[in-house]
Motif scaffolding. Structure first.
Motif, PDB file in Angstrom:
ATOM      1  N   GLN A   1       0.849  -1.195   0.000  1.00 22.65           N
ATOM      2  CA  GLN A   1       0.000   0.000   0.000  1.00 22.65           C
ATOM      3  C   GLN A   1       0.882   1.242   0.000  1.00 22.65           C
ATOM      4  OE1 GLN A   1      -2.688   0.182   3.301  1.00 22.65           O
ATOM      5  NE2 GLN A   1      -3.511   2.163   2.728  1.00 22.65           N
ATOM      6  N   VAL A   2       0.650   2.101  -0.975  1.00 23.04           N
ATOM      7  CA  VAL A   2       1.444   3.317  -1.083  1.00 23.04           C
ATOM      8  C   VAL A   2       1.010   4.326  -0.014  1.00 23.04           C
ATOM      9  CG1 VAL A   2       2.047   5.263  -2.550  1.00 23.04           C
ATOM     10  CG2 VAL A   2       1.796   2.988  -3.552  1.00 23.04           C
ATOM     11  N   GLN A   3       1.991   4.864   0.671  1.00 26.12           N
ATOM     12  CA  GLN A   3       1.698   5.899   1.666  1.00 26.12           C
ATOM     13  C   GLN A   3       2.668   7.061   1.471  1.00 26.12           C
ATOM     14  OE1 GLN A   3       1.758   4.104   5.591  1.00 26.12           O
ATOM     15  NE2 GLN A   3      -0.468   3.878   5.535  1.00 26.12           N
ATOM     16  N   LEU A   4       2.108   8.243   1.491  1.00 26.24           N
ATOM     17  CA  LEU A   4       2.895   9.467   1.474  1.00 26.24           C
ATOM     18  C   LEU A   4       2.533  10.243   2.728  1.00 26.24           C
ATOM     19  CD1 LEU A   4       2.381  10.566  -2.260  1.00 26.24           C
ATOM     20  CD2 LEU A   4       4.278   9.270  -1.305  1.00 26.24           C
ATOM     21  N   GLN A   5       3.528  10.565   3.525  1.00 26.24           N
ATOM     22  CA  GLN A   5       3.275  11.226   4.804  1.00 26.24           C
ATOM     23  C   GLN A   5       4.038  12.522   4.870  1.00 26.24           C
ATOM     24  OE1 GLN A   5       1.188  10.215   7.580  1.00 26.24           O
ATOM     25  NE2 GLN A   5       1.608  12.380   7.912  1.00 26.24           N
ATOM     26  N   GLU A   6       3.293  13.629   4.868  1.00 27.58           N
ATOM     27  CA  GLU A   6       3.920  14.937   4.971  1.00 27.58           C
ATOM     28  C   GLU A   6       4.149  15.314   6.432  1.00 27.58           C
ATOM     29  OE1 GLU A   6       0.800  15.226   1.573  1.00 27.58           O
ATOM     30  OE2 GLU A   6       0.912  14.432   3.618  1.00 27.58           O
ATOM     31  N   SER A   7       5.155  16.143   6.648  1.00 26.86           N
ATOM     32  CA  SER A   7       5.417  16.695   7.971  1.00 26.86           C
ATOM     33  C   SER A   7       6.160  18.015   7.804  1.00 26.86           C
ATOM     34  CB  SER A   7       6.243  15.725   8.827  1.00 26.86           C
ATOM     35  OG  SER A   7       7.496  15.476   8.213  1.00 26.86           O
ATOM     36  N   GLY A   8       6.251  18.771   8.893  1.00 20.55           N
ATOM     37  CA  GLY A   8       7.021  20.006   8.862  1.00 20.55           C
ATOM     38  C   GLY A   8       6.213  21.273   8.766  1.00 20.55           C
ATOM     39  N   GLY A   9       4.904  21.139   8.627  1.00 24.23           N
ATOM     40  CA  GLY A   9       4.078  22.335   8.567  1.00 24.23           C
ATOM     41  C   GLY A   9       4.014  23.030   9.920  1.00 24.23           C
ATOM     42  N   GLY A  10       3.449  24.211   9.936  1.00 22.55           N
ATOM     43  CA  GLY A  10       3.323  24.945  11.182  1.00 22.55           C
ATOM     44  C   GLY A  10       2.948  26.380  10.935  1.00 22.55           C
ATOM     45  N   SER A  11       3.074  27.181  11.971  1.00 26.65           N
ATOM     46  CA  SER A  11       2.747  28.601  11.894  1.00 26.65           C
ATOM     47  C   SER A  11       4.019  29.427  12.016  1.00 26.65           C
ATOM     48  CB  SER A  11       1.776  28.979  13.013  1.00 26.65           C
ATOM     49  OG  SER A  11       0.550  28.286  12.870  1.00 26.65           O
ATOM     50  N   VAL A  12       4.190  30.349  11.084  1.00 30.08           N
ATOM     51  CA  VAL A  12       5.364  31.219  11.111  1.00 30.08           C
ATOM     52  C   VAL A  12       4.942  32.635  10.748  1.00 30.08           C
ATOM     53  CG1 VAL A  12       7.000  29.392  10.527  1.00 30.08           C
ATOM     54  CG2 VAL A  12       5.936  30.733   8.705  1.00 30.08           C
ATOM     55  N   GLN A  13       5.791  33.565  11.050  1.00 31.33           N
ATOM     56  CA  GLN A  13       5.547  34.949  10.639  1.00 31.33           C
ATOM     57  C   GLN A  13       6.091  35.155   9.233  1.00 31.33           C
ATOM     58  OE1 GLN A  13       7.195  37.474  13.748  1.00 31.33           O
ATOM     59  NE2 GLN A  13       5.159  37.630  14.681  1.00 31.33           N
ATOM     60  N   ALA A  14       5.542  36.157   8.594  1.00 34.10           N
ATOM     61  CA  ALA A  14       6.018  36.496   7.255  1.00 34.10           C
ATOM     62  C   ALA A  14       7.528  36.724   7.272  1.00 34.10           C
ATOM     63  CB  ALA A  14       5.306  37.749   6.754  1.00 34.10           C
ATOM     64  N   LEU A  18      10.168  27.408   6.552  1.00 35.37           N
ATOM     65  CA  LEU A  18       9.748  26.077   6.973  1.00 35.37           C
ATOM     66  C   LEU A  18      10.315  25.074   5.982  1.00 35.37           C
ATOM     67  CD1 LEU A  18       5.958  26.484   7.883  1.00 35.37           C
ATOM     68  CD2 LEU A  18       7.798  25.938   9.466  1.00 35.37           C
ATOM     69  N   ARG A  19      10.516  23.859   6.459  1.00 36.08           N
ATOM     70  CA  ARG A  19      10.941  22.781   5.565  1.00 36.08           C
ATOM     71  C   ARG A  19       9.946  21.643   5.687  1.00 36.08           C
ATOM     72  NH1 ARG A  19      15.727  18.332   5.924  1.00 36.08           N
ATOM     73  NH2 ARG A  19      16.277  18.214   3.708  1.00 36.08           N
ATOM     74  N   LEU A  20       9.269  21.363   4.590  1.00 42.61           N
ATOM     75  CA  LEU A  20       8.326  20.266   4.555  1.00 42.61           C
ATOM     76  C   LEU A  20       9.039  19.001   4.109  1.00 42.61           C
ATOM     77  CD1 LEU A  20       5.214  21.945   2.870  1.00 42.61           C
ATOM     78  CD2 LEU A  20       5.913  21.949   5.278  1.00 42.61           C
ATOM     79  N   SER A  21       8.602  17.887   4.682  1.00 45.82           N
ATOM     80  CA  SER A  21       9.132  16.586   4.293  1.00 45.82           C
ATOM     81  C   SER A  21       7.988  15.674   3.895  1.00 45.82           C
ATOM     82  CB  SER A  21       9.900  15.950   5.464  1.00 45.82           C
ATOM     83  OG  SER A  21      10.998  16.748   5.855  1.00 45.82           O
ATOM     84  N   TYR A  80      11.372  16.807  -0.239  1.00 42.97           N
ATOM     85  CA  TYR A  80      11.429  17.963   0.634  1.00 42.97           C
ATOM     86  C   TYR A  80      10.986  19.229  -0.105  1.00 42.97           C
ATOM     87  CZ  TYR A  80      14.541  14.809   3.178  1.00 42.97           C
ATOM     88  OH  TYR A  80      15.073  13.734   3.837  1.00 42.97           O
ATOM     89  N   LEU A  81      10.536  20.186   0.684  1.00 43.26           N
ATOM     90  CA  LEU A  81      10.248  21.512   0.142  1.00 43.26           C
ATOM     91  C   LEU A  81      10.757  22.526   1.155  1.00 43.26           C
ATOM     92  CD1 LEU A  81       8.921  23.048  -2.245  1.00 43.26           C
ATOM     93  CD2 LEU A  81       6.892  23.272  -0.776  1.00 43.26           C
ATOM     94  N   GLN A  82      11.846  23.186   0.813  1.00 40.56           N
ATOM     95  CA  GLN A  82      12.374  24.261   1.636  1.00 40.56           C
ATOM     96  C   GLN A  82      11.682  25.546   1.238  1.00 40.56           C
ATOM     97  OE1 GLN A  82      14.709  24.210   4.217  1.00 40.56           O
ATOM     98  NE2 GLN A  82      14.089  26.348   4.477  1.00 40.56           N
ATOM     99  N   MET A  83      11.027  26.177   2.200  1.00 38.15           N
ATOM    100  CA  MET A  83      10.258  27.381   1.932  1.00 38.15           C
ATOM    101  C   MET A  83      10.865  28.537   2.710  1.00 38.15           C
ATOM    102  SD  MET A  83       6.389  25.828   1.992  1.00 38.15           S
ATOM    103  CE  MET A  83       6.389  25.582   3.754  1.00 38.15           C
TER     104      MET A  83
END
Length: 125
Positions: A1-14, A18-21, A80-83
């Protein structure tokens, strides 16, 4: 079973970062591309960034180009997504997705095969 699990979100100021995985497991195919999409309340899901697994070529939405960086660790099956320089308009639920080698466009949510459940990013001004 394929699973994709995101993490790394949150609240930040302008202006913050953040780095999403995205951890991929159970993949029974080699993805043609992997990507990050986002959906804000009342808006359609849109592509943010994508990477073609064969060449490593990356593409970005105009709204995030120069601020976001997509990368992949093949050995760990991670995306990953480095923001950086986040803006309030980046506030959305962020999803990772994969696409096989079937017909379809990696920039179109309808073309992606598997999706994670998302992680929320909130940027305050």
């Amino acid at each position: 079973q394929v699973q994709l699990q995101e993490s790394g979100g949150g609240s930040v100021q302008a202006g913050g970062s953040l780095r999403l995985s995205c951890a991929a497991s159970g993949l029974t195919y080699t993805p043609y591309c992997m990507g990050w999409f986002r959906q804000a309340p009342g808006k359609e899901r849109e592509g943010v960034a994508r990477i073609y697994t064969g060449t490593g070529t990356t593409f970005y939405a105009a709204s995030v180009k120069g601020r976001f960086t997509i990368s992949r660790d093949n050995a760990k099956n991670m995306l990953y997504l480095q923001m950086n320089s986040l803006k309030p308009e980046d506030t959305a639920e962020y999803y990772c997705a994969t696409k096989g080698w079937e017909t379809g466009d990696c920039s179109d949510p309808a073309g992606m095969r598997h999706w994670g459940k998302g992680t929320q990013v909130t940027v305050s001004s």
